[in-house]
Design a protein around this motif. Structure first.
Motif, PDB file in Angstrom:
ATOM      1  N   VAL A   1      -8.487   1.207 -11.547  1.00 42.44           N
ATOM      2  CA  VAL A   1      -8.331   0.246 -10.456  1.00 42.44           C
ATOM      3  C   VAL A   1      -8.733   0.937  -9.157  1.00 42.44           C
ATOM      4  O   VAL A   1      -8.202   2.002  -8.827  1.00 42.44           O
ATOM      5  CB  VAL A   1      -6.882  -0.265 -10.364  1.00 42.44           C
TER       6      VAL A   1
ATOM      7  N   GLN B   1       0.828  -1.209   0.000  1.00 42.92           N
ATOM      8  CA  GLN B   1       0.000   0.000   0.000  1.00 42.92           C
ATOM      9  C   GLN B   1       0.863   1.261   0.000  1.00 42.92           C
ATOM     10  O   GLN B   1       0.568   2.227  -0.709  1.00 42.92           O
ATOM     11  CB  GLN B   1      -0.924   0.009   1.216  1.00 42.92           C
TER      12      GLN B   1
ATOM     13  N   GLU C   1      -7.920  -5.037   2.793  1.00 39.60           N
ATOM     14  CA  GLU C   1      -8.148  -4.282   1.570  1.00 39.60           C
ATOM     15  C   GLU C   1      -8.566  -5.205   0.431  1.00 39.60           C
ATOM     16  O   GLU C   1      -8.112  -6.342   0.325  1.00 39.60           O
ATOM     17  CB  GLU C   1      -6.864  -3.545   1.182  1.00 39.60           C
TER      18      GLU C   1
ATOM     19  N   ARG D   1       2.517   1.653  -3.358  1.00 38.31           N
ATOM     20  CA  ARG D   1       1.535   2.059  -4.366  1.00 38.31           C
ATOM     21  C   ARG D   1       1.340   3.574  -4.349  1.00 38.31           C
ATOM     22  O   ARG D   1       1.323   4.222  -5.402  1.00 38.31           O
ATOM     23  CB  ARG D   1       0.205   1.362  -4.083  1.00 38.31           C
TER      24      ARG D   1
ATOM     25  N   TYR E   1      -9.130   0.472  -5.081  1.00 35.98           N
ATOM     26  CA  TYR E   1      -8.835  -0.267  -3.856  1.00 35.98           C
ATOM     27  C   TYR E   1      -9.847   0.176  -2.806  1.00 35.98           C
ATOM     28  O   TYR E   1     -10.087   1.374  -2.634  1.00 35.98           O
ATOM     29  CB  TYR E   1      -7.414   0.021  -3.385  1.00 35.98           C
TER      30      TYR E   1
ATOM     31  N   ARG F   1      -9.797  -5.108  -4.030  1.00 30.92           N
ATOM     32  CA  ARG F   1      -9.490  -4.378  -5.260  1.00 30.92           C
ATOM     33  C   ARG F   1     -10.429  -4.807  -6.372  1.00 30.92           C
ATOM     34  O   ARG F   1     -10.850  -5.961  -6.441  1.00 30.92           O
ATOM     35  CB  ARG F   1      -8.042  -4.669  -5.672  1.00 30.92           C
ATOM     36  N   CYS F   2     -10.777  -3.872  -7.244  1.00 27.23           N
ATOM     37  CA  CYS F   2     -11.560  -4.198  -8.432  1.00 27.23           C
ATOM     38  C   CYS F   2     -11.117  -3.279  -9.565  1.00 27.23           C
ATOM     39  O   CYS F   2     -10.414  -2.287  -9.339  1.00 27.23           O
ATOM     40  CB  CYS F   2     -13.060  -4.046  -8.175  1.00 27.23           C
ATOM     41  N   THR F   3     -11.528  -3.610 -10.777  1.00 27.58           N
ATOM     42  CA  THR F   3     -11.211  -2.787 -11.941  1.00 27.58           C
ATOM     43  C   THR F   3     -12.503  -2.427 -12.659  1.00 27.58           C
ATOM     44  O   THR F   3     -13.354  -3.290 -12.898  1.00 27.58           O
ATOM     45  CB  THR F   3     -10.276  -3.531 -12.910  1.00 27.58           C
TER      46      THR F   3
ATOM     47  N   ASP G   1      -2.572 -10.890  -1.959  1.00 26.91           N
ATOM     48  CA  ASP G   1      -3.254 -11.200  -3.220  1.00 26.91           C
ATOM     49  C   ASP G   1      -2.981 -12.645  -3.622  1.00 26.91           C
ATOM     50  O   ASP G   1      -3.889 -13.386  -4.015  1.00 26.91           O
ATOM     51  CB  ASP G   1      -2.753 -10.283  -4.343  1.00 26.91           C
TER      52      ASP G   1
END
Length: 303
Positions: free
Chosen positions: A261, A106, A271, A109, A263, A273-275, A145
């Motif tokens: 993306v 994180q 956490e 990022r 988060y 995540r998706c897109t 992940d």
């Protein structure tokens, strides 16, 4: 579009008293420094102050602990961290990642320093080829992940068979401070699709208007340009961070200004995540959709 709500209810659970260190422990001080760096980045990128304060409070607790964090993880797992004041499940996961790898996905990022391939190469049995495929083909960014993909059965990489998956799961369980292996994936709460599409719309509008702080991602950015806008937002109990996709595939398909993306993290939760992309086929062609949740109700709005 109305601004996202910015109200939340903090955790009021009472936790046991901790024992303070008589002198600073280097391991704990290093983790506390990363937590404070993260809080500073949240502030500088316009995030809600509540989240930054939560990380600073956790940093203060960690810096004053009498026991090394690694010892707590080894003996009690993440439950031992969550039992401490000001540390919930999400921050406990961050601490476990830092202790296990010396890195924190994180934080990297938000700095634009994310290099998942280097992280995966730190796992015994994962060389450069598999690390590259985990990052680019499987779209994984962190050890969590990878662990979640292994437990959910979502990891399908040629050359990583059942036996190797079992070995990887055992290694990750040890490194990430698990007391015991999970036999089934734990369900994670997900924000509604409509909420994710609101965040997507807000991000793209603010990015187009030049209203967002930009970072210079390390990957696929040889000139070191600060081109990637970052958005932090809150809606009810959810925290969101959004970026345009900076994956190899997004660059190859010229989708770095389309794929977003997001988060997300609920209070006290790990956490996710998706897109969000513009659909190119079927009845939703031309509309924004959340990948992997196409069967759920999506707002039929143009890209």
């Amino acid at each position: 579009m109305p601004e996202l709500l910015r109200t939340t209810t903090p955790d009021t659970g009472v936790k046991p008293m901790m024992t303070l260190a008589t002198k600073p422990l280097p391991e704990n001080i290093g983790v506390a420094a990363k937590l404070r760096d993260f809080a500073d980045l949240l502030d500088s990128q316009g995030a809600d102050g509540f989240r930054a304060r939560a990380y600073r409070s956790a940093a203060d607790v960690v810096a004053k602990l009498e026991r090394p964090l690694g010892e707590i993880l080894a003996k009690e797992g993440r439950d031992g961290l969550v039992a401490l004041p000001a540390i919930g499940t999400g921050i406990a996961g961050a601490i476990a990642e830092i202790i296990a790898t010396g890195r924190w996905s994180q934080l990297e990022r938000l700095r634009g320093e994310m290099e998942p391939e280097a992280l995966f190469r730190s796992i015994p049995g994962i060389g450069p080829q598999y690390a590259h495929r985990l990052a680019d083909e499987a779209q994984l960014e962190s050890l969590e992940d990878l662990e979640n993909a292994l437990h959910s059965g979502a990891l399908h990489i040629k050359g990583i068979g059942h036996r190797r998956k079992e070995m990887l799961a055992a290694t990750l369980a040890e490194r990430l401070g698990r007391v015991r292996l999970r036999t089934t994936p734990q369900p994670q709460p997900l924000p509604p699709v409509s909420m994710l599409l609101d965040v997507d719309r807000m991000y793209r509008e603010k990015a187009a208007a030049g209203e967002l702080r930009k970072i210079a991602p390390k990957r696929f950015n040889p000139k070191g340009q600060a081109w990637l806008p970052v958005l932090h937002a809150r809606h009810d109990n959810w925290h969101f961070t959004a970026f345009f996709s900076n994956t190899r595939l997004a660059h190859e398909l010229a989708k770095t200004r389309d794929w977003v993306v997001i988060y997300f993290q609920a209070e006290g939760q790990p956490e996710g995540r998706c897109t969000v992309v513009t659909e190119t086929r079927g009845p939703m062609a031309g509309k924004r959709v959340v990948r992997g949740r196409e069967d759920e109700k999506q707002l039929k709005e143009p890209a």
